[in-house]
Structures are given as C-alpha cells and as structure tokens.
Scaffold this motif. Structure first.
Motif, PDB file in Angstrom:
ATOM      1  N   GLN A  28      58.503  28.657  13.950  1.00 54.32           N
ATOM      2  CA  GLN A  28      58.873  29.776  13.084  1.00 54.32           C
ATOM      3  C   GLN A  28      58.879  31.124  13.806  1.00 54.32           C
ATOM      4  N   HIS A 129      52.656  21.433  13.501  1.00 55.74           N
ATOM      5  CA  HIS A 129      53.248  22.184  12.392  1.00 55.74           C
ATOM      6  C   HIS A 129      54.748  21.841  12.374  1.00 55.74           C
ATOM      7  N   GLU A 174      49.832  20.486   6.618  1.00 55.08           N
ATOM      8  CA  GLU A 174      50.500  20.025   5.401  1.00 55.08           C
ATOM      9  C   GLU A 174      51.235  18.694   5.567  1.00 55.08           C
ATOM     10  N   GLU A 368      46.278  29.044   4.713  1.00 56.96           N
ATOM     11  CA  GLU A 368      47.512  29.800   4.407  1.00 56.96           C
ATOM     12  C   GLU A 368      47.459  30.299   2.976  1.00 56.96           C
ATOM     13  N   GLU A 416      61.860  30.839   7.991  1.00 59.07           N
ATOM     14  CA  GLU A 416      61.273  30.125   6.849  1.00 59.07           C
ATOM     15  C   GLU A 416      62.046  28.823   6.605  1.00 59.07           C
TER      16      GLU A 416
END
Ligand code: BGC
Length: 455
Positions: A28, A129, A174, A368, A416
């Motif tokens: 990102q 990630h 996640e 987060e 994003e």
C-alpha cells in the motif's frame, strides 16, 4: 485551550506503558514494485487485470515510501509514536517465495528498523499483509498447504536479519479478509471466486501462522508474537424477529470472527455445519497435530476494527451462504467508504472477546482502526472518529479487558486495494502525483493526544 469532547487532554487515560502507534502495509505504501530484485506479488499481477482496481490504479509507485523512508520516519518522530506497524514484502525478501534470498530487500527493512530505533520508535513488522509472491500463487497460493511451510521459511529469514532489534512481531494480517476477498469473492488478489471452496485458505494461513510463530521464537528467543485479526461485533437489526435471523448472525460470527480466533486461542475450530462442513478434518485439510501448531500460545491478539456487521437470514437460502449482510436501521455517520461510524462497537467487541475466551484471551492490541475521508487537510471528522474509538478502548479497559496498544490506520494516505487511491485513511495527506506529504489536522491532534497520555 478548547473544551470540545475531542480535546486530547480530556480523553480518558490509558494505563501506563500503553503503546501508541500507526500502521501501514508494504504494497500500500512502498512502490518500487520491481526494484532491487523484488519478485512479483499477487497484487502486482492483480492490478493489471482490467476492471480489478478502480480507475486501473496500481501500487507501482504508491507513496514511494521505499525511497522516502527517512522522511516518513521523521513524520513518525514528529507524532511521537511509540511504535510503528509496517509489513515486510515477502517477494522483496524471497523473490520466488522460497529459496534464494534477496539481500537488498532485507537491507531496506534493516535500514527502516534502524531509523525507527534512532527515533525511539518500536518496529512492529507484520509478515504477511496480502502480497504473496506470485511464484507461490502459481503453485496454488494459500490453497496449497505447502505455502504455510514457505511462510515459516520467510519468517525465519526475516527474523534472522531483524531479530536482534525487533521484539514484537505480527504473523498475518486479517486472514479472514484475505480468504473472503481474495479467494471466495475475488475482489482482491489473487482474484479467485471460489465461495465456500475457499475454506482451506483459512486453515493453511493459520497453520502458516503457527509454523511462523515457532520459527520466530527459534530465531528470536524473546520474540513477542501476535496475529492481527479483523474482528466485527455481529448485530441483529432491531426488526429481526425470526430464529433464522439469530442463526444467520451466529453463522456470520463463526465465519468472520470465530474461525480465526477459536483455533488460535482454544485449539479447536468452531462448528462449521452451517457451511456444510461436518467433518472435523475438513476432508483432509486439517491434519493430526495441526491444531497444536496453530494454537501455540500467543503474546497478544491483534484486533483490527472498523465497524459492526448487521446480519439477517438469507433472502435466498439456495444462494449458498447462511446469512445476508444488511444495512443497519439506525442512522450513523458514514466514512467516505460508506462505513458506519460506531465507536461503541469497539467496546462491545473487546468485552465480547473477553466474555467468550476468558483467561484464554491474551493481551489485546488494536492493530488497526481509522477512517477514510475526502481529500483535504482539515479532517475534524477523523479527529472525532479517533477520539470516539480511543475512548471506546478506554471503556473496555475499565471493564477489565487488557488492551496494551492502539495503532491507527493509517499513517499515510495509501493504495486502498480495489479502491485504488480513492479512499484516504492517512493522518498525513499524500499528493500521489508528486509524493508530497502534508500532515492533516488529525496528525496534530494525535500528536497532542500521545503527549497528553504520557506521565
Ligand atoms: C486492511 C488494510 C486496509 C484497511 C482499510 C484493513 O482491512 O488490513 O490494509 O487498508 O482495512 O480498508
């Protein structure tokens, strides 16, 4: 001095030693997608798929953090951060995902760690990630059990280089979102739309987490290992009447929360019969001994929180999922993404975790939390958002939940995912044409908050 509810000096004090941080992720922010021997990741591939990312945006340059590391660490120093959560790009370190190490990739994280330590900031790397090396995707990605072992190899290589200076590690970010968006619905890389056939991705990621935890502890005796799960309190709408709604809520809670927390904290998967899975071995996916590896004691549970989920019974049960996600009936403020702003949902989530897991719940870290807003440097809505959610954390602490830190998402506006550069989550505005960084109002607010929380 103002006396608004967002006045940082009026927020409740978190316990002494509470860690204040900010989070980012490699794909990102870094850019430099093909530099210094980096191999392609599934995101480098996915962004080229027509229509996959809004307006065809890519992370090729992103925030150009790879070349602006010093400037970005200076911003963090200006904030007074205690800790910075970043992710290590697996294909920068192991371009083919396994085997040959690219020392220039490790050099970059080495420099970052040193710069952070010089600034008095604790480096908190996440190892995965979402940017899987494309070479491993070509072998099946997380559908392939082997990927879990390759992940442990990557953890060992990285810990070998950084472990003399890095104590706190996060294995996965996640795994629910990666499974659901990447493999079930196909809106994120690798873009597979397998629906419930994506389930093995959950287990293989968690096995990778357990194997990487062991590898980290072998390389770094005092390593503190966390897993960052996206968690959501599941709510029924006030008009819910039927048992079907309650069953749908339980099924969603199982998929989003329990599938990723239970095995790690209790050593057992939840009942997946609502998903047609009645075999405890998931048809050969979960093997003898796996759950012992997955449930290696954690030093902390990372919780990423954005909003609650509202669920009803499925309108069309034949469509394949035992729930429908619904809109709340209440009116909430919304972020630019359209997500409802529900700070008290974070207290509900944290106390709910404590109720569910009791003493099996390790210390919790908010890894987060943040909001996207329209471009611009004045962002009072973000200040409200942060103040509300930090207060919600303090409420949970007052109710007995052991929360050790809070990392806001995000330090910088960044790529994003499927939304490209359209959603801005940063305390710092980034002009993507020039790379120029401009701290927002919320940056000054967070700096003042951190200062006012110090003894
Ligand atoms: C992810 C971040 C993402 C953020 C906002 C989380 O699901 O870990 O990478 O930018 O949410 O969507």
């Amino acid at each position: 001095m103002t006396s608004s509810p967002t006045d940082p000096t009026r927020l409740p004090l978190l316990p002494p030693g509470f860690v204040w941080g900010a989070s980012t992720a490699a794909y990102q922010i870094e850019g430099a997608a093909e530099e210094d021997g980096k191999g392609p990741s599934i995101w480098d591939t996915f962004v080229r798929r027509p229509g996959a990312v809004r307006d065809g945006h890519t992370g090729e340059v992103a925030c150009d953090h790879y070349h602006r590391l010093d400037e970005d660490v200076a911003l963090m120093r200006g904030l007074g951060l205690d800790a910075y959560r970043f992710s290590v790009s697996w294909p920068r370190v192991l371009p083919a995902g396994t085997g040959k190490v690219e020392p220039r990739g490790l050099d970059f994280y080495d420099r970052l760690v040193d710069a952070l330590l010089d600034a008095g900031i604790q480096p908190t790397p996440t190892l995965f990630h979402w940017d899987l090396p494309q070479a491993l995707e070509d072998e099946g990605g997380w559908l392939n059990r082997e990927t879990a072992y390759r992940f442990a190899e990557f953890a060992a290589v990285t810990a070998d280089r950084l472990g003399d200076r890095v104590e706190r590690w996060i294995t996965l970010n996640e795994p629910f979102v990666h499974m659901a968006f990447g493999y079930a619905f196909g809106v994120h890389a690798p873009g597979r739309a397998l629906m419930l056939d994506a389930l093995p991705v959950a287990h293989h990621q968690l096995l990778g987490h357990g194997l990487a935890t062991a590898a980290l502890r072998a390389a770094v005796p005092d390593a503190r290992v966390l897993l960052a799960n996206n968690c959501t309190p599941v709510r029924l709408r006030p008009d819910a009447r039927s048992d079907g709604d309650a069953a749908a809520a339980a099924a969603y809670d199982t998929l989003h929360n329990r599938l990723f927390n239970d095995p790690v904290l209790t050593g057992a998967y939840p009942d997946l019969s609502a998903y047609g899975m009645t075999d405890p071995g998931w048809g050969g996916v979960v093997r003898d001994g796996d759950l012992e590896i997955v449930s290696a004691p954690l030093d902390g549970l990372g919780v990423n929180y954005y909003n609650p989920s509202w669920v009803t019974a499925p309108a069309d049960p034949a469509a394949g999922l035992p729930f429908d996600l619904a809109e709340p009936q209440e009116t909430y403020r919304r972020t630019a993404f359209g997500w409802p702003v529900v700070p008290e949902g974070l207290t509900e989530l944290l106390t709910g975790l404590k109720d569910r897991y009791g003493d099996a719940l390790p210390p919790v870290w908010i890894t987060e939390n943040g909001c996207s807003l329209p471009a611009g440097q004045r962002d009072p809505e973000r200040v409200d958002y942060l103040a509300g959610h930090i207060t919600a954390v303090a409420d949970a602490v007052a109710r007995g939940v052991d929360v050790r830190g809070y990392f806001t998402w995000s330090l910088l506006d960044n790529f994003e995912w499927a939304e490209g550069y359209h959603q801005r989550f940063g305390l710092v505005e980034v002009d993507f044409a020039t790379g120029r960084r401009t701290p927002r109002t919320s940056f000054a607010w967070y700096r003042d908050l951190i200062a006012s929380q110090r003894p």
